[in-house]
Design a protein around this motif. Sequence first.
Motif, PDB file in Angstrom:
ATOM      1  N   ILE A 104       0.829  -0.876  -0.354  1.00 39.31           N
ATOM      2  CA  ILE A 104      -0.067  -0.358  -0.016  1.00 39.31           C
ATOM      3  C   ILE A 104       0.612   1.201   0.387  1.00 39.31           C
ATOM      4  CG2 ILE A 104      -1.762   1.664   1.125  1.00 39.31           C
ATOM      5  CD1 ILE A 104      -2.446  -1.698   2.089  1.00 39.31           C
ATOM      6  N   SER A 105       1.954   1.529   1.079  1.00 35.70           N
ATOM      7  CA  SER A 105       2.739   2.316   0.778  1.00 35.70           C
ATOM      8  C   SER A 105       3.786   1.684   1.390  1.00 35.70           C
ATOM      9  CB  SER A 105       2.935   3.438   1.978  1.00 35.70           C
ATOM     10  OG  SER A 105       1.723   2.922   3.435  1.00 35.70           O
ATOM     11  N   PRO A 106       5.221   1.977   0.524  1.00 34.50           N
ATOM     12  CA  PRO A 106       6.696   1.262   1.309  1.00 34.50           C
ATOM     13  C   PRO A 106       6.976   2.091   1.661  1.00 34.50           C
ATOM     14  CG  PRO A 106       6.985   3.192  -0.950  1.00 34.50           C
ATOM     15  CD  PRO A 106       5.264   2.898  -0.388  1.00 34.50           C
ATOM     16  N   GLY A 107       8.777   1.480   2.898  1.00 35.38           N
ATOM     17  CA  GLY A 107       9.009   2.510   3.544  1.00 35.38           C
ATOM     18  C   GLY A 107       8.792   1.144   4.944  1.00 35.38           C
ATOM     19  N   LYS A 108       9.951   1.776   6.003  1.00 33.53           N
ATOM     20  CA  LYS A 108       9.514   1.517   7.183  1.00 33.53           C
ATOM     21  C   LYS A 108       8.796   1.887   8.143  1.00 33.53           C
ATOM     22  CE  LYS A 108      12.013   1.355  11.585  1.00 33.53           C
ATOM     23  NZ  LYS A 108      13.357   1.794  12.321  1.00 33.53           N
ATOM     24  N   SER A 109       7.622   2.821   7.578  1.00 33.81           N
ATOM     25  CA  SER A 109       6.453   3.344   7.918  1.00 33.81           C
ATOM     26  C   SER A 109       5.042   2.828   6.893  1.00 33.81           C
ATOM     27  CB  SER A 109       6.644   5.738   7.940  1.00 33.81           C
ATOM     28  OG  SER A 109       6.784   5.226   6.750  1.00 33.81           O
ATOM     29  N   GLY A 110       5.745   1.779   6.227  1.00 32.78           N
ATOM     30  CA  GLY A 110       4.098   1.286   5.193  1.00 32.78           C
ATOM     31  C   GLY A 110       3.063   0.877   5.187  1.00 32.78           C
ATOM     32  N   SER A 111       2.222   0.189   4.830  1.00 37.64           N
ATOM     33  CA  SER A 111       1.609  -0.921   5.489  1.00 37.64           C
ATOM     34  C   SER A 111       2.033  -1.596   4.247  1.00 37.64           C
ATOM     35  CB  SER A 111       0.920   0.135   5.078  1.00 37.64           C
ATOM     36  OG  SER A 111      -0.001   0.921   4.601  1.00 37.64           O
ATOM     37  N   THR A 112       1.244  -2.960   4.174  1.00 34.64           N
ATOM     38  CA  THR A 112       1.454  -3.519   3.242  1.00 34.64           C
ATOM     39  C   THR A 112       0.350  -4.932   3.362  1.00 34.64           C
ATOM     40  OG1 THR A 112       1.681  -5.929   1.808  1.00 34.64           O
ATOM     41  CG2 THR A 112       2.213  -5.915   3.834  1.00 34.64           C
ATOM     42  N   TRP A 113      -0.421  -5.690   2.542  1.00 35.50           N
ATOM     43  CA  TRP A 113      -1.890  -5.993   2.870  1.00 35.50           C
ATOM     44  C   TRP A 113      -1.369  -7.841   3.094  1.00 35.50           C
ATOM     45  CZ3 TRP A 113      -6.810  -4.725   3.062  1.00 35.50           C
ATOM     46  CH2 TRP A 113      -7.492  -3.599   2.160  1.00 35.50           C
ATOM     47  N   ALA A 114      -2.430  -8.209   4.424  1.00 36.14           N
ATOM     48  CA  ALA A 114      -2.304  -9.890   4.940  1.00 36.14           C
ATOM     49  C   ALA A 114      -3.309 -10.040   4.665  1.00 36.14           C
ATOM     50  CB  ALA A 114      -1.459  -9.412   5.862  1.00 36.14           C
ATOM     51  N   ILE A 115      -3.708 -11.907   4.810  1.00 32.34           N
ATOM     52  CA  ILE A 115      -4.922 -12.569   4.955  1.00 32.34           C
ATOM     53  C   ILE A 115      -4.381 -13.372   6.231  1.00 32.34           C
ATOM     54  CG2 ILE A 115      -4.501 -14.134   3.316  1.00 32.34           C
ATOM     55  CD1 ILE A 115      -7.559 -13.942   2.607  1.00 32.34           C
ATOM     56  N   GLY A 116      -5.342 -13.614   7.239  1.00 34.16           N
ATOM     57  CA  GLY A 116      -5.521 -14.291   8.265  1.00 34.16           C
ATOM     58  C   GLY A 116      -6.067 -15.799   7.558  1.00 34.16           C
ATOM     59  N   MET A 117      -5.660 -17.088   7.691  1.00 35.55           N
ATOM     60  CA  MET A 117      -5.700 -18.221   6.872  1.00 35.55           C
ATOM     61  C   MET A 117      -7.183 -18.730   7.722  1.00 35.55           C
ATOM     62  SD  MET A 117      -5.719 -19.699   3.447  1.00 35.55           S
ATOM     63  CE  MET A 117      -4.301 -19.013   3.478  1.00 35.55           C
ATOM     64  N   SER A 118      -6.806 -18.548   9.143  1.00 34.10           N
ATOM     65  CA  SER A 118      -7.791 -19.281  10.413  1.00 34.10           C
ATOM     66  C   SER A 118      -9.245 -18.555   9.650  1.00 34.10           C
ATOM     67  CB  SER A 118      -7.678 -19.139  11.617  1.00 34.10           C
ATOM     68  OG  SER A 118      -7.010 -17.500  11.870  1.00 34.10           O
ATOM     69  N   ASN A 119      -9.425 -17.132   9.163  1.00 35.89           N
ATOM     70  CA  ASN A 119     -10.794 -16.650   9.707  1.00 35.89           C
ATOM     71  C   ASN A 119     -11.242 -15.307   8.182  1.00 35.89           C
ATOM     72  OD1 ASN A 119      -8.399 -14.407   9.823  1.00 35.89           O
ATOM     73  ND2 ASN A 119      -8.709 -13.639  11.589  1.00 35.89           N
ATOM     74  N   GLY A 120     -10.247 -15.406   7.556  1.00 37.48           N
ATOM     75  CA  GLY A 120     -10.312 -14.620   6.148  1.00 37.48           C
ATOM     76  C   GLY A 120     -10.254 -13.138   6.309  1.00 37.48           C
ATOM     77  N   ILE A 121      -9.603 -12.443   6.936  1.00 40.57           N
ATOM     78  CA  ILE A 121      -9.879 -11.496   7.083  1.00 40.57           C
ATOM     79  C   ILE A 121      -8.558 -11.114   6.915  1.00 40.57           C
ATOM     80  CG2 ILE A 121      -9.470  -9.698   8.420  1.00 40.57           C
ATOM     81  CD1 ILE A 121     -10.693 -10.639  11.701  1.00 40.57           C
ATOM     82  N   ARG A 122      -8.631 -10.575   5.696  1.00 38.46           N
ATOM     83  CA  ARG A 122      -7.782  -9.157   4.866  1.00 38.46           C
ATOM     84  C   ARG A 122      -7.437  -7.735   5.323  1.00 38.46           C
ATOM     85  NH1 ARG A 122      -7.936  -9.443  -1.821  1.00 38.46           N
ATOM     86  NH2 ARG A 122      -9.900  -7.908  -1.444  1.00 38.46           N
ATOM     87  N   ASP A 123      -6.158  -7.495   5.735  1.00 37.94           N
ATOM     88  CA  ASP A 123      -6.332  -6.623   6.030  1.00 37.94           C
ATOM     89  C   ASP A 123      -5.254  -6.036   5.506  1.00 37.94           C
ATOM     90  OD1 ASP A 123      -4.880  -8.385   7.710  1.00 37.94           O
ATOM     91  OD2 ASP A 123      -5.025  -7.889   9.087  1.00 37.94           O
ATOM     92  N   LYS A 124      -5.103  -4.753   5.974  1.00 38.34           N
ATOM     93  CA  LYS A 124      -4.266  -3.750   6.103  1.00 38.34           C
ATOM     94  C   LYS A 124      -3.121  -3.396   7.672  1.00 38.34           C
ATOM     95  CE  LYS A 124      -6.220  -0.212   3.285  1.00 38.34           C
ATOM     96  NZ  LYS A 124      -6.711   0.617   2.905  1.00 38.34           N
ATOM     97  N   ILE A 125      -1.714  -3.602   7.206  1.00 37.70           N
ATOM     98  CA  ILE A 125      -0.650  -4.465   7.958  1.00 37.70           C
ATOM     99  C   ILE A 125       0.542  -3.700   7.951  1.00 37.70           C
ATOM    100  CG2 ILE A 125      -1.438  -6.151   8.990  1.00 37.70           C
ATOM    101  CD1 ILE A 125       1.378  -7.900   8.142  1.00 37.70           C
ATOM    102  N   ARG A 126       1.349  -2.812   9.060  1.00 35.73           N
ATOM    103  CA  ARG A 126       2.699  -2.308   9.344  1.00 35.73           C
ATOM    104  C   ARG A 126       3.638  -2.738   8.607  1.00 35.73           C
ATOM    105  NH1 ARG A 126       2.864  -0.733  14.855  1.00 35.73           N
ATOM    106  NH2 ARG A 126       2.718  -3.205  15.134  1.00 35.73           N
TER     107      ARG A 126
END
Length: 304
Positions: free
Chosen positions: A270-292
């Motif tokens: 989503i945004s690069p660098g140490k203070s940026g963020s990216t997408w992830a998913i939880g395989m146990s619940n199906g939540i797709r979320d933005k993380i640091r």
Amino acid sequence: EVLITLTIIGIVAAITLPSLLVNVNDKAWNAQRKALYARMSQAIGEMDSVSGYGSSNNETEQQIKDGAAEAFIIDGLSKVYRVQNICNSNNLTACGIPSSIITLKGNSLEFPKTISKLNSILVDSNNATMDTKAAAFETVNGESIALFYNPVCESDQSYKNHYAGKVFCVNMVYDLNGLKGPNEVGKDIGFITVLYRSNSVVVAPTLYTSNISSGVTAPSYSENGSDAATMCSKMGDDAKLPDRDELVSLFVNKSLTEMPDYGYFSGSIISPGKSGSTWAIGMSNGIRDKIRSTDVRSLCCIKR
């Protein structure tokens, strides 16, 4: 001496021939897999919509669950793609779908006939996927395809965290050579997933089996060379970090891959660098979320 020489040649051939045949099959399956994906991507792109099939107002919920996938094939896909020998969930083998397959971990699995058998989490109250029955068809190129359809799928929700099951519309589990075998995921068995009811996206990831690990930093921030993207590149030239949509496909097909219940990084930054963020998913619940970018999640790599 001639007999000894022939014996040695025979022994060497017996040792090397099986591995050579495996390599030949793998290359053939990979080429066929990519060709099928290209054809399906074009067909889905030519459809007016991937939503609304088999869900008219005068049908009960059970009628929709029983017939929505078949309606999608007959009333939608067949208008833009040549299909033949359409079969309902009670007769999938008549379309070349095996009664059981081997998962990516090497376990025997009864071929799933409903969405809940692909992944039971998809039909919980949060993911809210309708538990429809599969239908199947054969292609003129010899592939057998079981199709799973969610008529209540939604458009992309990239502006917020959300449940992956809500944006999953179509899933196709294919067998490249019908009932011939080996009927193994990652070889002649694979899957293609369509996301979003509008501006649909088609993905077809093939998961590497030996690279699932935990304790890895995000792809947009490298610390001591242990970031996710770098680790995938070490698997091989074709090893990639899955994007946010490919992670949904892996989640939908969890029964086929048997992925552990970890949280996984995507390569969709989503945004690069140490203070940026990216997408992830939880395989146990199906939540797709933005993380640091500095968060720690697990790693899986795919080939496209």
